[in-house]
Design a protein around this motif. Sequence first.
Motif, short mmCIF file in Angstrom:
data_model
loop_
_atom_site.label_atom_id
_atom_site.label_comp_id
_atom_site.label_asym_id
_atom_site.label_seq_id
_atom_site.Cartn_x
_atom_site.Cartn_y
_atom_site.Cartn_z
N ASP A 263 0.62 31.37 26.47
CA ASP A 263 -0.42 30.91 27.39
C ASP A 263 -1.45 32.01 27.54
OD1 ASP A 263 -2.02 29.95 29.40
OD2 ASP A 263 -0.45 29.86 30.91
N ALA A 264 -2.63 31.81 26.97
CA ALA A 264 -3.72 32.78 27.06
C ALA A 264 -4.72 32.30 28.11
CB ALA A 264 -4.40 32.95 25.70
N GLY A 265 -4.41 32.52 29.37
CA GLY A 265 -5.30 32.10 30.44
C GLY A 265 -5.53 30.61 30.49
N ALA B 51 -3.47 27.30 25.10
CA ALA B 51 -2.24 27.41 24.32
C ALA B 51 -2.54 28.09 22.98
CB ALA B 51 -1.64 26.02 24.08
N LEU B 52 -1.76 29.08 22.65
CA LEU B 52 -1.88 29.80 21.38
C LEU B 52 -0.52 29.84 20.71
CD1 LEU B 52 -3.51 31.63 19.40
CD2 LEU B 52 -2.78 33.57 20.81
N ARG B 53 -0.46 29.36 19.49
CA ARG B 53 0.80 29.42 18.74
C ARG B 53 0.79 30.65 17.85
NH1 ARG B 53 3.13 24.83 14.58
NH2 ARG B 53 5.31 25.52 14.62
N VAL B 54 1.86 31.43 17.92
CA VAL B 54 1.98 32.66 17.13
C VAL B 54 3.24 32.58 16.28
CG1 VAL B 54 2.28 35.16 17.24
CG2 VAL B 54 0.77 34.03 18.87
N PRO C 99 -4.72 26.24 18.50
CA PRO C 99 -5.03 27.46 17.74
C PRO C 99 -3.75 28.15 17.29
CG PRO C 99 -6.43 27.32 19.68
CD PRO C 99 -5.44 26.20 19.80
N GLN C 100 -3.72 28.55 16.02
CA GLN C 100 -2.50 29.09 15.44
C GLN C 100 -2.78 30.44 14.80
OE1 GLN C 100 0.48 26.00 14.01
NE2 GLN C 100 -1.38 25.29 13.04
N LEU C 101 -1.80 31.30 14.90
CA LEU C 101 -1.89 32.65 14.37
C LEU C 101 -0.64 32.90 13.52
CD1 LEU C 101 -3.19 35.55 14.52
CD2 LEU C 101 -1.82 35.88 16.59
N LEU C 102 -0.83 33.29 12.28
CA LEU C 102 0.26 33.69 11.39
C LEU C 102 0.05 35.15 11.04
CD1 LEU C 102 2.70 33.09 9.49
CD2 LEU C 102 1.04 32.40 7.76
#
Length: 231
Positions: A111-113, A116-119, A149-152
């Motif tokens: 939870d970025a403020g 939703a951010l998936r890492v 939003p997704q981060l790999l």
Amino acid sequence: MRLTVASYNVHGCIGGDSRFDPERTLGVLRELDADVIALQELRWSPEEALHLLADFGDRLGYAALAGPTLMRKDGHYGNALLTRLGVCELARVDLSLPGREPRGALDARLDAGGIALRVVATHLGLRPGERRAQMRRLLALMRVRASTPQLLLGDLNEWFLWGRPLRWLRRRFGRTPAPPSFPARWPLFALDRIWVEPRGLLGKVRVHASPRARAASDHLPVRAELHLPEL
């Protein structure tokens, strides 16, 4: 909203001088000052009073998420996430193949403020066929909830610029800066990568090459800026 993220293969907190020095590794993490840090090749022992992963988290003000790939009597080894963001969900993904060193990934929803951010943080295998199988699994996994939003990020161990895993990643995430991070003293290879979807969320990507970082591990950390959409 701007966030900073990083990936760092800490090599068991053993530097180029072959010295085990967690304080030196901690100093590099403090220099990074990132909101999310993916760690690879970390060793820790929950049975000891000084639980290294928990100690890093406590001293730096992060939630510490463990993703061990090897669990032994003398301690655990594998991936970890340090994050200042709220942790909503966490899954551990087994990427191991028969006859090879166990590998895995951490799949976290943060939870970025209110955003939703998936890492997904990982460390892939040494053989090309192994990496292809693992990357197919990860890309299939990330097709679920693709609207978030997704981060790999992690140590992909991909030496070949023309290798299929990198081609698949470029097709999915677009071309992404890949500064060389290995070996730490004279970096030639971009083994440590950060990919973001949508591509437009990714800002500057750079290697953190401080004197301490050059000494603390055989990899340099990679750090990137993310620009998340406002609510």
